[in-house]
Write a protein that holds these residues in place. Sequence first.
Motif, PDB file in Angstrom:
ATOM      1  N   ARG A 196      -7.506   2.294  -2.778  1.00  0.00           N
ATOM      2  CA  ARG A 196      -6.344   1.932  -3.603  1.00  0.00           C
ATOM      3  C   ARG A 196      -6.276   0.422  -3.786  1.00  0.00           C
ATOM      4  O   ARG A 196      -6.366  -0.340  -2.817  1.00  0.00           O
ATOM      5  N   LEU A 197      -6.090   0.005  -5.029  1.00  0.00           N
ATOM      6  CA  LEU A 197      -5.869  -1.398  -5.354  1.00  0.00           C
ATOM      7  C   LEU A 197      -4.414  -1.536  -5.791  1.00  0.00           C
ATOM      8  O   LEU A 197      -3.984  -0.870  -6.744  1.00  0.00           O
ATOM      9  N   SER A 198      -3.665  -2.397  -5.093  1.00  0.00           N
ATOM     10  CA  SER A 198      -2.228  -2.518  -5.331  1.00  0.00           C
ATOM     11  C   SER A 198      -1.823  -3.974  -5.499  1.00  0.00           C
ATOM     12  O   SER A 198      -2.279  -4.842  -4.740  1.00  0.00           O
ATOM     13  N   PRO A 199      -0.947  -4.273  -6.465  1.00  0.00           N
ATOM     14  CA  PRO A 199      -0.396  -5.628  -6.560  1.00  0.00           C
ATOM     15  C   PRO A 199       0.615  -5.850  -5.439  1.00  0.00           C
ATOM     16  O   PRO A 199       1.483  -5.010  -5.203  1.00  0.00           O
ATOM     17  N   LEU A 200       0.518  -6.946  -4.750  1.00  0.00           N
ATOM     18  CA  LEU A 200       1.386  -7.225  -3.616  1.00  0.00           C
ATOM     19  C   LEU A 200       2.536  -8.165  -3.961  1.00  0.00           C
ATOM     20  O   LEU A 200       3.392  -8.422  -3.112  1.00  0.00           O
TER      21      LEU A 200
END
Length: 261
Positions: A18-22
Motif C-alpha cells: 500500500r502506498l499512502s499519502p501521510l
Amino acid sequence: MTATRTTPTRLLDRAIVRLSPLEPGEDVAGFLQGLVTQDVNGPLPVWAGLLSAQGKALFDFLVWPSGPSTSSGQADLLIDCEASVADALAKRLSLYRLRRKIGIARDDGVAVHWFDGAGDGGARDPRLAELGERWLAPAEPDEPGADAAWLAHRLSLGVTEGQAELGSDRTLWLEANAAELNGVSFTKGCYVGQENTARMNWRQKVNRRLVVVPFEKSAPARQRVAYPDLGLAVDYLRIEDINGATAPRWLAAALEPGEAP
C-alpha cells in the motif's frame, strides 16, 4: 465482489503493498507515475514494471485504486505483487521516496482473488481478457488458495510473470512481452528505464522474448523455469527460434518480420 463461490479464488502467492499519502498535498499517483512503466493516472488496474536504469525488469505487478483513506483526502494506491518479493519491492520504492511523506508498506489485510470467468463484478486482467477477472477483498483466515489453477491457466495462454520467469535484472521489459500485454505506455513520460525501453520500441529491436513452450521442447540452456507437472516451461529465446505456429494469438503479430523505421 459479492458472489459466493464453491471453488477457491484467493491467490495466496500474491500480496499487497500500500502506498499512502501521510500529509495533505502528497500525490501518491504522481510519485508512482515517475517510476513505473504504465500510466497510473488513467483507468486502473494496470500491469506495470519497475525497471533498472537499463530497462530490465526488477519487479512486475498490478496497480489498483483505493478510495480516499486518509485525513488529507488523497487516495492510496495498492500494488498487487508476488508475496515473496513484497517486502523487497516496498524497500525499493522507498529508495525513491526521499523526503516525501508517503507510506510504503505491505498490507496483509487485503487479499488478491482471481476467477477464470467473467460477470461477477471483478476487473478484467489488463494484460489479456482471457486471463479472467481479479479483485481485492479483506483477507480472511484459512482461505484456500487458487494458485495452482491460476498458474495453469496463465501458462496455457502463454503469459509470463514474476521473478522466477522474468528474473530480476535479467530481462529487458519489452522482452517480457510488455508491449503486447499492455504493460508499458509510450506516451506517459519518463520513468526508470524509459530511455532504453523507448529506443527498443522505436527501432523495433526486440531480438529475444520470454515464451511458454512444451516441456519436452524446452532448451535447457535457454530455460528460465520448468513446470513438468504441467508439461510446460518458460524459455528465453531469440525471435528466429520461436515457433510462430504455436505462439499465442496475442504474440503472433510481434513475431512477424519487420524493418526498423
